[in-house]
Structure formats: C-alpha cells, structure tokens
Design an enzyme around this catalytic site. Structure first.
Site, short mmCIF file in Angstrom:
data_model
loop_
_atom_site.label_atom_id
_atom_site.label_comp_id
_atom_site.label_asym_id
_atom_site.label_seq_id
_atom_site.Cartn_x
_atom_site.Cartn_y
_atom_site.Cartn_z
N ARG A 23 0.56 -1.51 -0.34
CA ARG A 23 -0.27 0.04 -0.10
C ARG A 23 0.48 0.95 0.23
O ARG A 23 2.18 0.94 0.31
CB ARG A 23 -1.14 0.20 1.17
CG ARG A 23 -0.32 0.68 2.45
CD ARG A 23 -0.75 0.08 4.12
NE ARG A 23 -0.44 0.56 4.98
CZ ARG A 23 -0.96 0.35 6.22
NH1 ARG A 23 -1.53 -0.67 6.81
NH2 ARG A 23 0.67 0.44 7.33
N GLY A 24 -0.08 2.26 0.03
CA GLY A 24 1.45 3.74 0.29
C GLY A 24 2.11 4.18 -0.31
O GLY A 24 1.78 3.35 -2.39
N ILE A 25 2.97 4.27 -0.63
CA ILE A 25 3.95 4.88 -1.36
C ILE A 25 4.76 3.10 -2.04
O ILE A 25 4.67 3.82 -3.37
CB ILE A 25 5.05 5.33 -0.72
CG1 ILE A 25 5.28 6.43 -0.09
CG2 ILE A 25 6.64 5.81 -1.36
CD1 ILE A 25 5.58 7.70 0.67
N ASN A 92 12.44 0.09 0.89
CA ASN A 92 10.61 1.45 1.26
C ASN A 92 10.00 1.13 2.70
O ASN A 92 10.05 1.34 3.39
CB ASN A 92 10.16 0.85 0.06
CG ASN A 92 8.79 2.41 0.51
OD1 ASN A 92 8.46 3.34 0.41
ND2 ASN A 92 7.46 1.33 -0.30
N TYR A 165 11.70 7.41 15.22
CA TYR A 165 11.61 7.95 13.76
C TYR A 165 12.24 8.00 12.77
O TYR A 165 13.64 8.27 11.67
CB TYR A 165 10.26 8.11 13.39
CG TYR A 165 10.11 8.02 11.65
CD1 TYR A 165 9.28 6.96 11.48
CD2 TYR A 165 10.08 9.37 10.92
CE1 TYR A 165 8.72 7.55 10.23
CE2 TYR A 165 9.25 9.13 10.25
CZ TYR A 165 8.36 8.24 8.97
OH TYR A 165 9.07 8.64 7.81
N LYS A 169 15.36 7.65 10.66
CA LYS A 169 15.52 8.16 8.68
C LYS A 169 16.81 9.12 8.59
O LYS A 169 17.73 8.66 7.60
CB LYS A 169 14.21 9.17 8.37
CG LYS A 169 13.01 8.47 8.51
CD LYS A 169 13.04 6.84 7.39
CE LYS A 169 11.97 6.80 7.21
NZ LYS A 169 11.82 5.12 6.34
N GLY A 196 7.49 14.15 2.08
CA GLY A 196 7.84 14.71 3.05
C GLY A 196 6.38 14.36 4.62
O GLY A 196 6.13 13.48 5.13
N ASP A 199 -0.08 11.22 1.55
CA ASP A 199 -1.01 11.63 2.68
C ASP A 199 -1.66 9.52 2.56
O ASP A 199 -1.93 9.34 1.39
CB ASP A 199 -2.09 11.56 2.10
CG ASP A 199 -3.95 11.84 2.56
OD1 ASP A 199 -3.89 10.89 3.16
OD2 ASP A 199 -5.10 12.02 1.13
N1 NAD Z 1 3.66 9.16 4.66
C1 NAD Z 1 4.33 10.21 4.89
O1 NAD Z 1 4.12 10.42 5.10
C2 NAD Z 1 6.51 9.65 5.34
C3 NAD Z 1 6.85 10.74 4.98
C4 NAD Z 1 8.17 9.91 4.79
C5 NAD Z 1 8.70 8.92 4.55
N2 NAD Z 1 7.90 8.20 4.82
C6 NAD Z 1 8.48 6.42 4.52
O2 NAD Z 1 7.96 5.70 3.10
C7 NAD Z 1 7.90 4.58 2.91
C8 NAD Z 1 6.24 4.14 2.55
O3 NAD Z 1 5.58 4.64 4.11
P1 NAD Z 1 3.78 4.78 3.43
O4 NAD Z 1 3.45 6.62 3.91
O5 NAD Z 1 3.50 4.17 2.65
O6 NAD Z 1 3.11 3.64 4.50
P2 NAD Z 1 2.45 2.96 5.07
O7 NAD Z 1 1.94 2.12 6.18
O8 NAD Z 1 1.09 3.13 4.02
O9 NAD Z 1 2.97 1.51 4.14
C9 NAD Z 1 4.16 0.77 4.70
C10 NAD Z 1 4.26 -0.51 4.21
O10 NAD Z 1 5.10 -1.63 4.81
C11 NAD Z 1 4.64 -2.45 5.51
N3 NAD Z 1 5.70 -2.89 6.21
C12 NAD Z 1 5.90 -2.58 7.72
N4 NAD Z 1 5.88 -3.37 7.93
C13 NAD Z 1 7.02 -4.37 7.65
C14 NAD Z 1 7.89 -5.17 7.63
N5 NAD Z 1 8.83 -5.23 8.52
N6 NAD Z 1 8.07 -5.46 6.40
C15 NAD Z 1 7.68 -4.95 4.91
N7 NAD Z 1 6.48 -4.98 5.27
C16 NAD Z 1 6.70 -3.91 6.10
C17 NAD Z 1 3.18 -2.62 5.28
O11 NAD Z 1 2.77 -3.26 5.89
C18 NAD Z 1 2.82 -0.79 4.84
O12 NAD Z 1 2.08 -2.20 3.21
C19 NAD Z 1 8.09 4.31 5.27
O13 NAD Z 1 9.45 3.78 5.29
C20 NAD Z 1 7.84 5.87 5.40
O14 NAD Z 1 8.45 6.22 6.47
C21 NAD Z 1 6.10 8.10 5.07
#
Ligand code: NAD
Length: 270
Positions: A23-25, A92, A165, A169, A196, A199
């Site tokens: 999901r997400g990024i 990621n 966190y 990073k 940054g 969503d």
């Molecule tokens: N959302 C933000 O604002 C933001 C900003 C900066 C950086 N990030 C970084 O981007 C990356 C993705 O975050 P996102 O916002 O898409 O979050 P998210 O929670 O939507 O997605 C994270 C994914 O990582 C998986 N995951 C978590 N722990 C795991 C593990 N131990 N092994 C395998 N998979 C695992 C989850 O199941 C999930 O599918 C992360 O590293 C996060 O720190 C996010």
C-alpha cells in the site's frame, strides 16, 4: 553527439524489488513501474494485500518481514530465480510511532529502528551482494540501483514526537551515502527520497496518535501540517512515485549518494 539508443531511455524489462509494496508509496511505485513494463517482486509483511496487488499488476508477491534474515534472502532470491538478476531495489518498508520523548521505551525504539534502519541496511546488503556478481543492466553501464525511502524527518524532526523515527531516517540517509561510496566501483548507485507529509495510512496513524496526545479532532493534525507546505497542498503517493521512477530509470544513472527532498518545499536545503 550519438543519439541515445532506446535501451538508454526506457525502464522496460528492468527487474525491481519493492519492500512495503502492499500500500501507500510502495504500491504507487509498483503501479508506475508496472505501467513502464518493469518486472516486479512485491514484498510486504501483509501477505494477502501484496498478493492482491501482484495479481493485478502481474508481478511476483512475497510475504516478507524485512526484519527477518530468512525473509530477506527469500525475497531477493525470487528475482534471481525468475529473471536471473535484480536491477533495482526500492527499499521502502517503514513504521512510525508518535510518542513524547520522555515516554519512549526501549521496546518501541527497537521496533522502529529494527524496521526502518537495521532492516534497510541488511536488505540493501543482500541485494548488493548479488548485484556485484551480475553483468550490467542491459543498455546501461550500471550493475544495479539501490533506492531507499528516508524522510525529511532525517533533517528536521517532523515533530518532536517522533524521535526514534527521525533518528532511523537520518540513518537511512547515512547508509545510502556509505553504500554509494562502497559500491561505486562496482557500478552500483545508491540514492534516497525524502518525502514530506504524504497522504497514506502512515499519516492517518500520525493524525490519530498526535491528535489524541494534543486533544485535536481527527483530521486536524494533518490539516495543520499541510497548512505549512509552500506548494499549498498535501503530498500524494504519486508525487513520490514519479521521483522514484526517475531514480529507477536510466536518466538518473550518473547520480549516486543523493538524498532528494520531495516535500512541496517544506525543507529547502539540508
Ligand atoms: N507517509 C508519509 O508522510 C511519509 C513521509 C516520509 C517518509 N515516509 C516513508 O515512506 C515509506 C512508506 O510509507 P507509507 O507512507 O507508504 O506507509 P504505509 O504504512 O502506507 O506503508 C508501509 C508498508 O510497509 C509495510 N511494512 C511495515 N513493516 C514491514 C515489515 N517489517 N516488513 C515488510 N513490510 C512492512 C506495511 O505493511 C505497509 O504495506 C516508509 O519508509 C515511511 O517511513 C512516509
């Protein structure tokens, strides 16, 4: 000047491993790279969700917890078993916890640092160990590309409430730069993106946890955060995915050791 060959201008056929792909990024990058005809290994601790996405996009799914050595080996193996090589790693997967500094426990520190830093290092190492043995990516001088997801929290705590966190990073940026130096002679690059306020489910969790701590209604913490974004809106997963696609593709082959802020202007300069 010679005209670039089509092999130099396309991502088609590149093999890519994405962690946190469900999901997400991670999922947004998977969609972009699938549309660019990359061959994908999608790994996530959420097995059913990652299998569903792989079925939709046509890649391989691996249920993997990136903190487990055996799972790391298994997900890297899939690329070599299927295609005999891994061109790009998108390292990621990540987790967060919003907590006042004075209340952070050793268990919480370990949980966040295990996924966000220790696992990022050993996933990178596992991929790089195989990449150094493989011939260059077809049409490129590089053997492989390593891309990490860091965060602008690496430079300026997104809030004083995410100490572990932010430390993790900053470590991801450091690992990326070490890898860039260590692996340049092998023709392997390492770069990271620093998003940054994106969503995703992670920000929904931040909104919930921080809102509870500070007595704000659901959605208010997010609104306040994005009110300060110079470009005037919250970040979408596609804002990040576009830059990751650039880093996975041939147009960034001469970049290594970089941490690229993709944040609507929240941080200007490091
Ligand atoms: N959302 C933000 O604002 C933001 C900003 C900066 C950086 N990030 C970084 O981007 C990356 C993705 O975050 P996102 O916002 O898409 O979050 P998210 O929670 O939507 O997605 C994270 C994914 O990582 C998986 N995951 C978590 N722990 C795991 C593990 N131990 N092994 C395998 N998979 C695992 C989850 O199941 C999930 O599918 C992360 O590293 C996060 O720190 C996010």
């Amino acid at each position: 000047m010679p005209t670039p060959s089509p092999a130099h201008t396309t991502l088609a056929g590149r093999t890519v491993l994405i962690t946190g792909a469900a999901r997400g990024i991670g999922a947004a990058v998977a969609r972009r790279l699938a549309a660019a005809d990359c061959r994908l290994v999608l790994a996530d601790i959420d097995g059913p969700a990652v299998e569903k996405l792989a079925a939709e996009l046509g890649g391989a799914a691996v249920r993997a917890d990136v903190t487990r050595e055996a799972d790391i080996a298994a997900m890297v193996d899939v690329a070599y078993q299927r295609w005999g090589r891994l061109d790009v790693l998108f390292n990621n997967a990540g987790v967060i916890r919003v907590q006042p500094l004075l209340e952070v426990t050793r268990a919480e520190w370990d949980r966040v640092l295990d996924v966000n830093l220790r696992a990022v290092f050993f996933v990178l190492q596992a991929a790089a160990r195989r990449m150094v043995e493989q011939p260059p990516i077809p049409g490129s001088e590089l053997r492989g590309k390593l891309i990490q997801t860091a965060s602008i929290a690496a430079y300026r705590g997104a809030s004083p409430l995410v100490g572990p966190y932010a430390a993790s990073k900053a470590g991801v940026v450091s690992i990326t730069r070490t890898a860039a130096q260590a692996l340049a002679s092998h023709r392997i690059t390492a770069n990271c993106v620093c998003p940054g306020a994106v969503d995703t489910a992670m920000w929904a969790q931040i909104d919930r946890e921080q809102g509870t701590l500070e007595g704000r209604a659901p959605g208010e913490t997010w609104k306040r955060r994005i009110a300060g974004v110079p470009l005037g809106r919250g970040e979408t997963v596609d804002d990040v995915a576009g830059v990751v696609t650039f880093l996975a593709g041939p147009d960034s082959d001469y970049m290594t050791g970089q941490a690229i802020n993709v944040d609507g202007g929240l941080v200007m300069g490091n």
